[in-house]
Enzyme design. Structure first.
Site, PDB file in Angstrom:
ATOM      1  N   LYS A   1      -7.555   1.888  -2.799  1.00 31.68           N
ATOM      2  CA  LYS A   1      -6.889   1.478  -1.410  1.00 31.68           C
ATOM      3  C   LYS A   1      -7.023   2.524  -0.468  1.00 31.68           C
ATOM      4  CE  LYS A   1      -4.936  -1.301   1.704  1.00 31.68           C
ATOM      5  NZ  LYS A   1      -4.925  -2.489   1.872  1.00 31.68           N
TER       6      LYS A   1
ATOM      7  N   THR B   1       0.833  -1.285   0.204  1.00 30.36           N
ATOM      8  CA  THR B   1      -0.076   0.125   0.067  1.00 30.36           C
ATOM      9  C   THR B   1       0.701   1.368   0.094  1.00 30.36           C
ATOM     10  OG1 THR B   1      -1.698  -1.212   1.178  1.00 30.36           O
ATOM     11  CG2 THR B   1      -1.664   1.213   1.186  1.00 30.36           C
TER      12      THR B   1
HETATM   13  P1  NAP Z   1       5.366  -6.843   7.322  1.00 31.84           P
HETATM   14  O1  NAP Z   1       4.893  -7.838   8.061  1.00 31.84           O
HETATM   15  O2  NAP Z   1       5.908  -5.545   8.189  1.00 31.84           O
HETATM   16  O3  NAP Z   1       6.391  -7.052   6.056  1.00 31.84           O
HETATM   17  C1  NAP Z   1       7.176  -6.059   5.386  1.00 31.84           C
HETATM   18  C2  NAP Z   1       8.189  -6.679   4.425  1.00 31.84           C
HETATM   19  O4  NAP Z   1       8.516  -5.727   3.680  1.00 31.84           O
HETATM   20  C3  NAP Z   1       9.051  -7.716   4.927  1.00 31.84           C
HETATM   21  O5  NAP Z   1       9.276  -8.674   4.161  1.00 31.84           O
HETATM   22  C4  NAP Z   1      10.307  -6.678   5.035  1.00 31.84           C
HETATM   23  O6  NAP Z   1      11.350  -7.334   4.854  1.00 31.84           O
HETATM   24  C5  NAP Z   1      10.244  -5.987   3.794  1.00 31.84           C
HETATM   25  N1  NAP Z   1      10.726  -4.590   3.622  1.00 31.84           N
HETATM   26  C6  NAP Z   1      10.513  -3.502   4.309  1.00 31.84           C
HETATM   27  N2  NAP Z   1      11.352  -2.414   3.839  1.00 31.84           N
HETATM   28  C7  NAP Z   1      12.132  -3.137   2.690  1.00 31.84           C
HETATM   29  C8  NAP Z   1      13.119  -2.654   1.967  1.00 31.84           C
HETATM   30  N3  NAP Z   1      13.688  -1.459   1.988  1.00 31.84           N
HETATM   31  N4  NAP Z   1      13.790  -3.364   1.164  1.00 31.84           N
HETATM   32  C9  NAP Z   1      13.195  -4.734   1.077  1.00 31.84           C
HETATM   33  N5  NAP Z   1      12.205  -5.258   1.887  1.00 31.84           N
HETATM   34  C10 NAP Z   1      11.848  -4.431   2.404  1.00 31.84           C
HETATM   35  O7  NAP Z   1       4.124  -5.685   6.674  1.00 31.84           O
HETATM   36  P2  NAP Z   1       2.966  -6.508   5.807  1.00 31.84           P
HETATM   37  O8  NAP Z   1       1.993  -6.470   6.976  1.00 31.84           O
HETATM   38  O9  NAP Z   1       3.247  -7.863   5.411  1.00 31.84           O
HETATM   39  O10 NAP Z   1       2.594  -5.308   4.989  1.00 31.84           O
HETATM   40  C11 NAP Z   1       3.281  -5.209   3.717  1.00 31.84           C
HETATM   41  C12 NAP Z   1       2.414  -4.341   2.792  1.00 31.84           C
HETATM   42  O11 NAP Z   1       1.278  -4.719   2.651  1.00 31.84           O
HETATM   43  C13 NAP Z   1       2.370  -3.010   3.416  1.00 31.84           C
HETATM   44  O12 NAP Z   1       2.498  -1.920   2.429  1.00 31.84           O
HETATM   45  C14 NAP Z   1       0.867  -2.811   4.084  1.00 31.84           C
HETATM   46  O13 NAP Z   1       0.287  -1.599   4.261  1.00 31.84           O
HETATM   47  C15 NAP Z   1       0.064  -3.663   2.979  1.00 31.84           C
HETATM   48  N6  NAP Z   1      -0.808  -4.207   3.577  1.00 31.84           N
HETATM   49  C16 NAP Z   1      -1.003  -4.999   4.803  1.00 31.84           C
HETATM   50  C17 NAP Z   1      -2.221  -5.536   5.349  1.00 31.84           C
HETATM   51  C18 NAP Z   1      -2.215  -6.327   6.667  1.00 31.84           C
HETATM   52  O14 NAP Z   1      -3.200  -6.728   7.188  1.00 31.84           O
HETATM   53  N7  NAP Z   1      -1.008  -6.585   7.249  1.00 31.84           N
HETATM   54  C19 NAP Z   1      -3.299  -5.633   4.417  1.00 31.84           C
HETATM   55  C20 NAP Z   1      -3.087  -5.098   3.181  1.00 31.84           C
HETATM   56  C21 NAP Z   1      -2.182  -4.583   3.098  1.00 31.84           C
HETATM   57  P3  NAP Z   1      12.088  -7.828   6.387  1.00 31.84           P
HETATM   58  O15 NAP Z   1      11.623  -9.307   6.562  1.00 31.84           O
HETATM   59  O16 NAP Z   1      13.487  -7.702   6.215  1.00 31.84           O
HETATM   60  O17 NAP Z   1      11.672  -6.634   7.604  1.00 31.84           O
END
Ligand code: NAP
Length: 285
Positions: free
Chosen positions: A168, A93
């Site tokens: 979104k 997002t």
């Molecule tokens: P998360 O569990 O915090 O995972 C984030 C991921 O991004 C991890 O794999 C992290 O790697 C990677 N990352 C972050 N910065 C990076 C960088 N500079 N270079 C390479 N990799 C990087 O977050 P999430 O909940 O999966 O969310 C991911 C996305 O989906 C976000 O944009 C969020 O807003 C969106 N989203 C989330 C949900 C939800 O319910 N959680 C629902 C819809 C959309 P590391 O493992 O190394 O930290």
């Protein structure tokens, strides 16, 4: 399509496993290597050494990283090695402007881009039932759609590049309102001394029933906010919504303003990595 997943956090890991079940997963890469290693071993797919290596071995590159800068960093890294005709699908997002920048960088290499943010939470990612909002070219989506159906029950083309992210943003504003409504109402119920498990069960069956109440109602009552959607990520999304209306005269988002302030208070208290239902901490009697 031979698909590589970059970003195996709460959302990306579920998506990768569902792509594997549907026979599309070629391999994975994650900044923290352990998570990628685990999924590569579990699925018997390739553990790529870098985003660039993943790009050279895949027809579809699925991104699921945190923030705007992270998406652009990954796009810069895959662009040089992705072959013409590859499709980059970003499920993170981020802002509509970031989607347009990403598409521009990739277009120089004849690589296509779709902004495909999703809704449905970690549960939806695990079950493959996400709702996906797509911005980009209909012909590109037609090529990718069969693969995307492995992770999303609904795939809807909204319009041109960036419109998936704008849709979104609509979703995220609504989620803030639902969070405000559910946490305030449950705090009221607790103040009335009601049996809150019974309250959640019966209210969920009526006109006020909703996804957030079903999935987070009972856990927030016992301060169990470990899984789900990190509060600091929703804060990021609501900040994006504010940026998107900056040039619109006399258009305000009071609900977003209130929620941002309350999230900031919780982040200062160290709850930024908890699920957004941590808002209940501020509301409970
Ligand atoms: P998360 O569990 O915090 O995972 C984030 C991921 O991004 C991890 O794999 C992290 O790697 C990677 N990352 C972050 N910065 C990076 C960088 N500079 N270079 C390479 N990799 C990087 O977050 P999430 O909940 O999966 O969310 C991911 C996305 O989906 C976000 O944009 C969020 O807003 C969106 N989203 C989330 C949900 C939800 O319910 N959680 C629902 C819809 C959309 P590391 O493992 O190394 O930290």
């Amino acid at each position: 399509m031979k698909t590589g997943v970059i970003g195996l956090g709460a959302m990306g890991s579920g998506m990768a496993l569902n792509l594997h079940k549907a026979g599309h997963l070629q391999g994975v890469w994650n900044r923290t290597r352990g998570k990628a290693q685990e999924i590569a071993e579990q699925t018997g797919t390739v553990l790529f050494q870098s985003p660039a290596e993943l790009a050279s071995g895949c027809e579809l590159i699925l991104l699921c990283v945190s923030r705007d800068a992270d998406v652009l960093e990954m796009v810069e890294q895959v662009a040089p090695t992705a072959t013409a005709g590859t499709i980059v699908v970003d499920t993170s997002t981020v802002s509509n402007a970031t989607a347009q920048r990403a598409a521009g960088i990739l277009a120089e290499k004849n690589v296509a881009f779709l902004d495909c943010p999703v809704s449905g939470g970690v549960e939806g990612a695990r079950k493959g039932t996400l709702a996906m909002m797509v911005g980009g070219d209909a012909e590109v989506l037609a090529k990718a759609e069969d693969t995307l159906r492995a992770i999303a029950a609904t795939v809807t083309l909204i319009g041109s590049t960036g419109s998936g992210q704008a849709c979104k943003a609509v979703n995220q504003i609504m989620c803030a309102g639902v969070n405000q409504a559910v946490t305030e109402a449950l705090a009221f119920g607790e103040a009335m001394g009601l049996d809150m498990n019974k309250v959640v069960d019966v209210v969920a069956k009526g006109a006020a029933g909703n996804w957030f109440l079903d999935h987070r109602g009972k856990t927030m009552l016992v301060d169990d906010n470990d899984t789900g959607f990190k509060l600091n990520l929703h804060h990021k999304d609501l900040t994006i919504c504010k940026d998107m209306i900056r040039d619109l005269d006399k258009f305000t988002l009071p609900l977003v303003d209130t929620t941002l302030k309350q999230y900031e208070e919780l982040m200062e208290q160290g709850y930024g990595d908890e699920d957004i239902s941590a808002l209940y901490r501020l509301k409970r009697p």
